[in-house]
Motif scaffolding. Structure first.
Motif, PDB file in Angstrom:
ATOM      1  N   CYS A 197       0.835  -1.205   0.000  1.00 32.36           N
ATOM      2  CA  CYS A 197       0.000   0.000   0.000  1.00 32.36           C
ATOM      3  C   CYS A 197       0.876   1.264   0.000  1.00 32.36           C
ATOM      4  O   CYS A 197       1.811   1.393   0.779  1.00 32.36           O
ATOM      5  N   SER A 198       0.526   2.185  -0.879  1.00 37.83           N
ATOM      6  CA  SER A 198       1.319   3.411  -0.995  1.00 37.83           C
ATOM      7  C   SER A 198       0.888   4.479   0.007  1.00 37.83           C
ATOM      8  O   SER A 198       1.470   5.557   0.046  1.00 37.83           O
ATOM      9  N   ASN A 199      -0.135   4.185   0.767  1.00 40.63           N
ATOM     10  CA  ASN A 199      -0.571   5.166   1.782  1.00 40.63           C
ATOM     11  C   ASN A 199       0.554   5.430   2.779  1.00 40.63           C
ATOM     12  O   ASN A 199       1.396   4.576   3.014  1.00 40.63           O
ATOM     13  N   PRO A 200       0.524   6.625   3.379  1.00 43.31           N
ATOM     14  CA  PRO A 200       1.595   6.961   4.319  1.00 43.31           C
ATOM     15  C   PRO A 200       1.550   6.088   5.576  1.00 43.31           C
ATOM     16  O   PRO A 200       0.493   5.565   5.939  1.00 43.31           O
ATOM     17  N   LEU A 201       2.691   5.946   6.199  1.00 43.70           N
ATOM     18  CA  LEU A 201       2.738   5.155   7.437  1.00 43.70           C
ATOM     19  C   LEU A 201       1.916   5.832   8.524  1.00 43.70           C
ATOM     20  O   LEU A 201       1.276   5.187   9.336  1.00 43.70           O
ATOM     21  N   GLU A 202       1.971   7.164   8.516  1.00 38.37           N
ATOM     22  CA  GLU A 202       1.172   7.897   9.502  1.00 38.37           C
ATOM     23  C   GLU A 202      -0.136   8.297   8.867  1.00 38.37           C
ATOM     24  O   GLU A 202      -0.180   9.186   8.018  1.00 38.37           O
ATOM     25  N   MET A 203      -1.198   7.637   9.287  1.00 41.44           N
ATOM     26  CA  MET A 203      -2.470   7.866   8.617  1.00 41.44           C
ATOM     27  C   MET A 203      -3.405   8.716   9.461  1.00 41.44           C
ATOM     28  O   MET A 203      -3.257   8.824  10.676  1.00 41.44           O
ATOM     29  N   GLN A 204      -4.370   9.315   8.773  1.00 43.23           N
ATOM     30  CA  GLN A 204      -5.358  10.154   9.464  1.00 43.23           C
ATOM     31  C   GLN A 204      -6.466   9.262  10.013  1.00 43.23           C
ATOM     32  O   GLN A 204      -6.934   8.358   9.331  1.00 43.23           O
ATOM     33  N   ARG A 205      -6.882   9.575  11.232  1.00 47.20           N
ATOM     34  CA  ARG A 205      -7.977   8.806  11.828  1.00 47.20           C
ATOM     35  C   ARG A 205      -9.326   9.368  11.397  1.00 47.20           C
ATOM     36  O   ARG A 205      -9.435  10.492  10.914  1.00 47.20           O
TER      37      ARG A 205
END
Ligand code: SAM
Ligand code: SF4
Ligand code: SF4
Lengths: 359, 324
Positions: free
Chosen positions: A23-31
């Motif tokens: 997954c290319s999403n960032p490691l720090e994700m928005q809740r």
């Protein structure tokens, strides 16, 4: 020179029932609690339409995790945007699909992890393959553009031929075979995901043969793994040239990975107009023209074609967002890429971690 | 643009400005076919058809230059000009432009024999190219000879992306050293040349570009892969085209006409929007052409048919149009 934005990538949420290792999403994700509300997105789409943006990519995370998706699609259509849904399919059923199409959804891109169920579920960290197959059947029965997306890497590239046959069976008009791009979770897992040179060469032959065979029937796009390229990709067709991305919390970025770059402040769509952000924000102007370029880009003929490559990759691999993209064979830092490739081609399978759900 | 021959003698600077304007206006890089080529959007078949047809043009260039040399009474000019013949034919030791063109055609997958036999060249191309020879042959243009050299290779033509291969590695057929700067360039500077140049040069340049464009218009009609013309066959006439799922026109009356598709947008120029609008899933291809011929009375009916059929064929190749 003035740039006209053409596409808006709306990352509606980082929530996702899958846990893809690439997954290319960032490691720090928005809740969830930080996500923009329906009204925020409506205003954003309206502004986007007024700015001449044509394409709206509804993505995430899993966009279907947003209960207001139909409403968002309708708003996109009202703002004259062409709406694409980029989805794992999890969360779709016949009724919801009809609602979405009725609201103006024009294109569905459905991702698969493999042609075979066991490895597909392994890469997704979830049992979702069988469901995706049913979803594909539903899409095929409706008048909506249909693309199958398959992310390829070391663990499935040898099955590429079977994967193409599989995509042909789904009845899609397009197949996007995307080699993993190494950002976010994929960057974290890259040594386990990078294909070998031999695999890559073979896969190119497979794609060429398939293109020939499926001409007029299935369009095949192939995204090359740029670590193996001679020159970098023209990332986003240039920083702040054509596209903007809005993350679930409303931060507006020139691409999905730009949050990794330190020292840049990305304005929030809750506080600023898209127009101001596009035209005047320091972040969008930071790498827009050529003034930031170091040598060898500065005096290289290719700079108008690849814009010196990807800024995020320059930061991830060279520690400097204003360096020549290290995947470029002319870059002074190219050895870093060579070194990884050597390790990858030397054998040694690695473990990976699964993407987590920010809830 | 008003034909230059209808005008009074021009001051040199004005003449030069007008001549320079003709190129950007009419140069074939603006032709839709070339634009598709540069965008890497041609199919292999279309690229082959282009290489094959253009070969015929390449093959007559030394003949054209020989005609020009034969008309000049100036030995310095002849000496300079004959270099062009060598450029094209080679000097026996080094291959010339023609040989390189064959190599380019081979790179698209054609074989040498196919190319040099000149079989399969479109009639339109044949006439356009022969028209070019006639133009060179006509004594009236004798003193405008340098003008004919505007035949333009530079940039555009050779920088085509041959159908993107799987790796997105652009195949770049290049002819290599090709252009050595010619001494008598383009004749845009009426440097000391006879007075007639001022009258004829512009007309010749316009004529030349018209010829080049008709050559392209002809080769554009080649459907992918077949190497044949695609006049509407009886069967085609009754097909009913419509936009494929997920493809639609943008709102009318905006700053640009666009066809929105999953991958982005295609820009529609001139009457293209009207043509696509007629693909409503009700009208047949023949019906669409008739309707266009009714609307655009000032254009040749045959041209309308060619243009409309070519546009629709391209959109179908692109997967944007389907038959209902
Ligand atoms: C991040 S996902 C979000 C949308 C949805 N969850 C899905 O998977 O389709 C967007 C698209 O990028 C693909 N993708 C994810 N990670 C990628 C990576 N590292 N490199 C290339 N493509 C990737 C996915 O397969 C999907 O088509
Ligand atoms: S984990 Fe998979 S399904 Fe979820 S957002 Fe990432 S790529 Fe898409
Ligand atoms: S040196 Fe810079 S501009 Fe040249 S190819 Fe490499 S990245 Fe592109």
């Amino acid at each position: 020179m003035k740039y006209t934005p053409r596409a808006l990538i709306a990352e509606l949420t980082h929530r996702c029932p899958l846990h893809c290792v690439y997954c290319s999403n960032p490691l720090e994700m928005q809740r969830r609690s930080e996500e923009l509300c329906t009204a925020d997105w409506l205003s954003i789409f309206q502004q986007a339409g007024e700015m001449g943006i044509l394409q709206l990519h509804l993505t995430g995370g899993e966009p279907l995790s947003r209960a207001d998706l139909t409403e968002l699609v309708r708003a996109g259509r009202e703002a004259q945007l062409y709406s694409n849904l980029i989805t794992s399919g999890v969360g779709l059923d016949e009724r919801r699909m009809d609602e979405l199409i009725g609201a103006g959804l024009e294109h569905i891109q459905l991702s698969f992890q493999d042609s075979e169920e066991v490895p597909a579920n392994e890469f997704a960290g979830t049992r979702s393959h069988a469901l995706k197959l049913r979803i594909a059947g539903m899409i095929r029965e409706r008048r909506v553009a249909f693309t199958v997306n398959m992310v390829v890497h070391r663990r499935n590239l040898d099955r590429l031929k079977e994967m193409i046959d599989f995509a042909e069976q789904t009845g899609a008009q397009r197949l996007e075979i995307a080699n993993v791009q190494y950002y976010g979770w994929a960057f974290r897992n890259r040594e386990a995901l990078l294909p070998t040179r031999q695999q890559l060469e073979h896969s190119i032959e497979v794609v060429e043969a398939a293109r020939e065979r499926l001409k007029g029937k299935l369009r095949i796009d192939f995204v090359f793994p740029d670590y193996y390229a001679k020159y970098p990709k023209p990332c986003m067709n240039g920083w702040g040239h054509q596209q903007m991305l809005i993350d679930p919390a409303g931060r507006v970025l020139p691409c999905h990975a730009a949050m990794v770059i330190p020292g840049l402040e990305f304005p929030n769509a809750r506080k600023r107009s898209l127009h101001w952000i596009w035209e005047d924000s320091p972040a969008f102007n930071r790498f827009r023209d050529e003034s930031w370029m170091p040598e060898p880009c500065r005096s290289c003929d290719r700079r108008t074609r690849d814009f010196g490559g990807c800024r995020c990759q320059a930061f991830l691999l060279a520690g400097d967002a204003a360096a020549t993209d290290p995947v470029c064979t002319l870059a002074p830092t190219h050895a870093a890429v060579e070194e990884i490739l050597q390790r990858v081609n030397g054998g040694a399978e690695r473990n990976w971690v699964y993407r987590i759900d920010p809830s | 643009m008003t034909p230059v021959q209808d005008q009074q003698r021009l001051a040199p600077a004005e003449l030069e400005a007008r001549l320079r304007a003709i190129g950007p206006e009419r140069y074939h890089h603006r032709h839709p076919f070339h634009q598709l080529m540069h965008e890497g959007k041609l199919t292999r078949g279309q690229l082959q058809a282009w290489a094959l047809n253009r070969y015929y043009y390449q093959s007559i260039i030394p003949i054209k230059d020989a005609i020009i040399v034969s008309r000049s009474g100036d030995s310095a000019f002849r000496r300079a000009w004959r270099k062009r013949i060598i450029d094209h034919d080679g000097d026996g030791a080094h291959p010339g432009g023609i040989e390189k063109w064959i190599a380019l055609a081979e790179a698209t997958g054609l074989d040498r024999e196919q190319v040099t036999s000149q079989r399969g060249i479109l009639a339109g191309v044949y006439y356009a190219v022969n028209g070019y020879l006639d133009l060179a042959d006509r004594a009236a243009y004798r003193s405008a000879a340098p003008v004919l050299s505007v035949v333009k290779w530079r940039a555009g033509l050779f920088r085509c992306t041959a159908y993107p291969s799987a790796g997105r590695r652009a195949v770049r057929p290049r002819l290599g050293h090709r252009t050595r700067p010619h001494t008598h360039r383009a004749g845009t500077r009426a440097r000391g040349t006879a007075r007639q140049v001022r009258y004829f040069v512009g007309a010749a340049r316009c004529a030349l570009f018209r010829i080049c464009l008709s050559r392209l218009a002809a080769s554009r009609r080649v459907p992918p892969g077949s190497g044949e013309r695609d006049e509407m066959s009886a069967m085609e006439r009754n097909r009913v085209p419509r936009l494929a799922p997920g493809c639609r026109l943008n709102a009318a009356g905006g700053p640009e006409d666009l066809l929105l598709i999953p991958e982005g947008a295609l820009r529609l120029k001139g009457p293209a929007r009207a043509i696509v609008e007629l693909c409503d899933g009700e009208r047949t291809l023949a019906g669409i052409v008739e309707e266009l011929q009714r609307r655009y009375t000032s254009a040749q009916p045959a041209t309308i048919e060619t243009e409309a059929v070519a546009l629709l064929a391209r959109l179908r190749d692109r997967g944007v149009l389907e038959y209902a």
